[in-house]
Design an enzyme around this catalytic site. Structure first.
Site, mmCIF file in Angstrom:
data_model
loop_
_atom_site.group_PDB
_atom_site.id
_atom_site.type_symbol
_atom_site.label_atom_id
_atom_site.label_comp_id
_atom_site.label_asym_id
_atom_site.label_seq_id
_atom_site.Cartn_x
_atom_site.Cartn_y
_atom_site.Cartn_z
ATOM 1 N N GLY A 116 1.247 46.044 -42.281
ATOM 2 C CA GLY A 116 2.072 44.881 -41.995
ATOM 3 C C GLY A 116 3.538 45.119 -41.766
ATOM 4 N N TYR A 121 0.382 36.207 -28.006
ATOM 5 C CA TYR A 121 1.250 35.874 -29.154
ATOM 6 C C TYR A 121 2.651 35.485 -28.723
ATOM 7 C CZ TYR A 121 -2.191 39.182 -31.071
ATOM 8 O OH TYR A 121 -3.322 39.869 -31.387
ATOM 9 N N PRO A 155 -0.909 51.145 -42.814
ATOM 10 C CA PRO A 155 0.022 50.805 -41.734
ATOM 11 C C PRO A 155 -0.555 51.123 -40.361
ATOM 12 C CG PRO A 155 0.582 52.935 -42.638
ATOM 13 C CD PRO A 155 -0.570 52.419 -43.462
ATOM 14 N N GLY A 156 -0.327 50.253 -39.413
ATOM 15 C CA GLY A 156 -0.723 50.517 -38.033
ATOM 16 C C GLY A 156 0.503 50.498 -37.147
ATOM 17 N N ARG A 157 1.010 49.272 -36.951
ATOM 18 C CA ARG A 157 2.102 49.050 -36.002
ATOM 19 C C ARG A 157 3.323 49.949 -36.246
ATOM 20 N NH1 ARG A 157 2.774 43.948 -33.528
ATOM 21 N NH2 ARG A 157 1.511 43.111 -35.216
ATOM 22 N N ARG A 189 -0.427 41.195 -25.409
ATOM 23 C CA ARG A 189 0.435 40.655 -26.467
ATOM 24 C C ARG A 189 1.388 39.549 -25.992
ATOM 25 N NH1 ARG A 189 3.698 42.911 -29.294
ATOM 26 N NH2 ARG A 189 3.007 41.920 -31.225
ATOM 27 N N CYS A 201 -5.270 35.908 -11.937
ATOM 28 C CA CYS A 201 -5.208 34.477 -11.616
ATOM 29 C C CYS A 201 -5.131 33.625 -12.876
ATOM 30 C CB CYS A 201 -6.431 34.100 -10.781
ATOM 31 S SG CYS A 201 -6.554 35.157 -9.345
ATOM 32 N N GLU A 202 -4.060 33.765 -13.601
ATOM 33 C CA GLU A 202 -3.815 32.983 -14.817
ATOM 34 C C GLU A 202 -2.305 32.809 -14.928
ATOM 35 O OE1 GLU A 202 -5.924 32.446 -17.811
ATOM 36 O OE2 GLU A 202 -7.682 33.641 -17.258
ATOM 37 N N TYR A 236 -1.534 47.957 -30.476
ATOM 38 C CA TYR A 236 -2.207 46.754 -29.967
ATOM 39 C C TYR A 236 -1.968 46.576 -28.469
ATOM 40 C CZ TYR A 236 -2.290 46.142 -34.992
ATOM 41 O OH TYR A 236 -2.473 46.364 -36.330
HETATM 42 N N1 LLP Z 1 -5.023 46.322 -42.700
HETATM 43 C C1 LLP Z 1 -5.700 45.219 -42.334
HETATM 44 C C2 LLP Z 1 -6.770 44.730 -43.211
HETATM 45 C C3 LLP Z 1 -5.384 44.562 -41.144
HETATM 46 O O1 LLP Z 1 -6.046 43.454 -40.809
HETATM 47 C C4 LLP Z 1 -4.337 45.050 -40.311
HETATM 48 C C5 LLP Z 1 -3.991 44.394 -39.058
HETATM 49 C C6 LLP Z 1 -3.679 46.217 -40.725
HETATM 50 C C7 LLP Z 1 -4.036 46.820 -41.927
HETATM 51 C C8 LLP Z 1 -2.574 46.850 -39.916
HETATM 52 O O2 LLP Z 1 -1.488 46.003 -39.822
HETATM 53 P P1 LLP Z 1 -0.118 46.514 -39.147
HETATM 54 O O3 LLP Z 1 0.461 47.578 -40.038
HETATM 55 O O4 LLP Z 1 -0.446 47.051 -37.820
HETATM 56 O O5 LLP Z 1 0.724 45.306 -39.082
HETATM 57 N N2 LLP Z 1 -2.973 42.329 -32.413
HETATM 58 C C9 LLP Z 1 -1.868 41.823 -33.196
HETATM 59 C C10 LLP Z 1 -1.856 42.418 -34.601
HETATM 60 C C11 LLP Z 1 -3.143 42.168 -35.354
HETATM 61 C C12 LLP Z 1 -3.132 42.784 -36.734
HETATM 62 C C13 LLP Z 1 -4.467 42.702 -37.349
HETATM 63 N N3 LLP Z 1 -4.586 43.356 -38.624
HETATM 64 C C14 LLP Z 1 -0.572 42.120 -32.455
HETATM 65 O O6 LLP Z 1 -0.619 42.653 -31.356
HETATM 66 O O7 LLP Z 1 0.502 41.763 -32.926
#
Ligand code: LLP
Length: 415
Positions: free
Chosen positions: A238, A315, A273-275, A311, A341-342, A369
């Protein structure tokens, strides 16, 4: 920084992105290996004060080359499907460092995860506890589990990526956490090892994380009083990144805000962490296709579209867009749109840019993402992906050919 200008031209590490675009074509995702490594190591070092495991959220960017770079640094992985599990294994990831999140794990996926010996299942319902128990019992294995609790904390982020409120579908509501743990404790093939929460994505302040941690700790204490002791706490992912003018906490500020409480708690810490690892490790390169100035608005039609990067459409995400090379054209206000076409097919609106019909544009923050959410809408092949390392650019996913898009389709038998 991994994306910098050298004599005005945008580079990824030492690679000239104008040349990379020419060599591999556009639309093109370009990642910096050094950026992935830096973002991972920043977080790893920030949590050095405690026994921890960073489990990179595979969903944010799941290319095998990306996973391998992180696996080599010792990363674990947060997965949500059997598909992601297979990717991590194919990339050489260590199964004992995998946490399995998500609210609808299939029996087949649970079985595979048990067979390879993952670290933990993050469980979100009674029904899921029963399902994991059944599969584990059939395989005569013990499944390590934690419950994903819903701490009812407002992450102050976009409603589609906010997950920690009681009206969201995620987690065990806080008023039933204790009874759900007690139920899990009665199931012979489950071993309770931890507690987990993930309150949302793209958080730009530490307070919601701190509040969530406090609430989870209150639950841990209540569990202890019931004789249920834990080995780890999983704080989810997050942590936000800069797309525009956000000022998200640094990895160190994030870790420091949690440090006193975590040190007192003394449990092993998992993070997902992802993002913050992948977003600013990548750009999407796209070529100007047509300029369409009108009396009302100036549109530039580019060769990337919402199928490549959804994105902005989904969003209303603002992602920075710049030309890769400077040029002499007048600066005008442009809407950067795809050819789908959107009306919702845009990458950015009202951007001040100097554009020519030959310009290459870079969309920043596209490492997370981006490609993973792309589709074949309008029978468009998905973009290629490249990873650069120093002055070398490597193709890590080929551009999809048009023919491949229908190779799994079949005609009805002739009448
Ligand atoms: N853990 C869980 C259980 C999650 O559902 C997520 C993201 C993460 C970790 C990783 O979160 P991050 O560190 O990346 O914030 N597609 C959307 C974001 C969807 C996130 C879904 N869950 C976007 O492009 O903003």
């Amino acid at each position: 920084m991994s994306f910098t200008r050298i004599q005005g031209i945008l580079h990824a590490e030492q690679c000239n992105l104008e040349q990379v675009a020419k060599q591999f074509g556009t639309p093109l995702y370009v990642y910096s290996k050094a950026a992935f490594e830096k973002h991972y190591l920043d977080l790893h070092q920030a949590f050095e004060f405690i026994d921890h495991q960073i489990c990179y959220a595979v969903k944010s960017n799941s290319n095998l080359a990306v996973l391998k770079v992180l696996a080599k640094l010792g990363a674990g992985f947060d997965i949500v499907t059997g598909g992601e599990l297979a990717r991590v294994l194919a990339a050489g990831g260590d199964p004992s460092k995998i946490v399995f999140s998500g609210l609808g794990k299939s029996e087949a996926d649970i079985q595979k995860a048990l067979e390879v010996g993952i670290a933990c299942f993050n469980v979100e319902s009674y029904a899921e506890l029963d399902r994991i128990e059944q599969v584990a019992s059939r395989l005569n294995k013990i499944a390590p589990i934690s419950l994903r609790v819903n701490p009812d904390v407002d992450a102050n982020t976009h409603p589609y990526i906010s997950t920690g409120l009681k009206e969201n579908k995620f987690g065990i509501p806080s008023d039933t956490v204790l009874e759900t743990y007690q139920y899990a404790n009665t199931l012979p093939h489950l071993k309770i090892t931890g507690i987990d929460c993930h309150i949302g994505s793209q958080l730009t302040e530490t307070q919601p994380f701190v509040d969530a941690l406090d609430r989870v700790i209150a639950m841990i204490e209540q569990l202890k009083a019931l004789g249920i002791t834990l080995e780890h706490i999983d704080l989810g992912g997050g942590l936000g990144v800069v797309y525009q003018d956000e000022v998200p906490p640094t990895a160190k500020e994030y870790a420091d805000s949690l440090k006193p409480t975590l040190e007192k708690l003394g449990l092993k810490v998992y993070l997902e962490p992802g993002r913050c690892i992948s977003a600013n490790a990548g750009v999407l390169l796209t070529h100007v296709d047509l300029l369409k100035p009108t009396n009302h608005r100036n549109f530039v039609i580019v060769d990337a579209a919402m199928n490549d990067l959804i994105r902005p459409s989904l969003y209303q995400a603002w992602m920075d867009i710049q030309t890769v090379s400077p040029n002499d054209a007048d600066v005008k206000t442009w809407d950067i749109v795809g050819a789908i076409c959107e009306t919702g097919d845009f990458l950015g609106k009202e951007r001040e840019l100097a554009l020519t019909p030959n310009s290459t544009l870079a969309v920043f923050g596209a490492g997370a993402y981006g490609f993973v959410m792309s589709s074949n809408y309008n029978t468009r092949g998905r973009a290629a992906e490249v990873m650069v390392s120093d002055d070398q650019a490597y193709l890590i996913r080929e551009r999809e050919t048009i023919e491949s898009l229908w190779e799994k389709e079949h005609f009805l038998p002739e009448e």
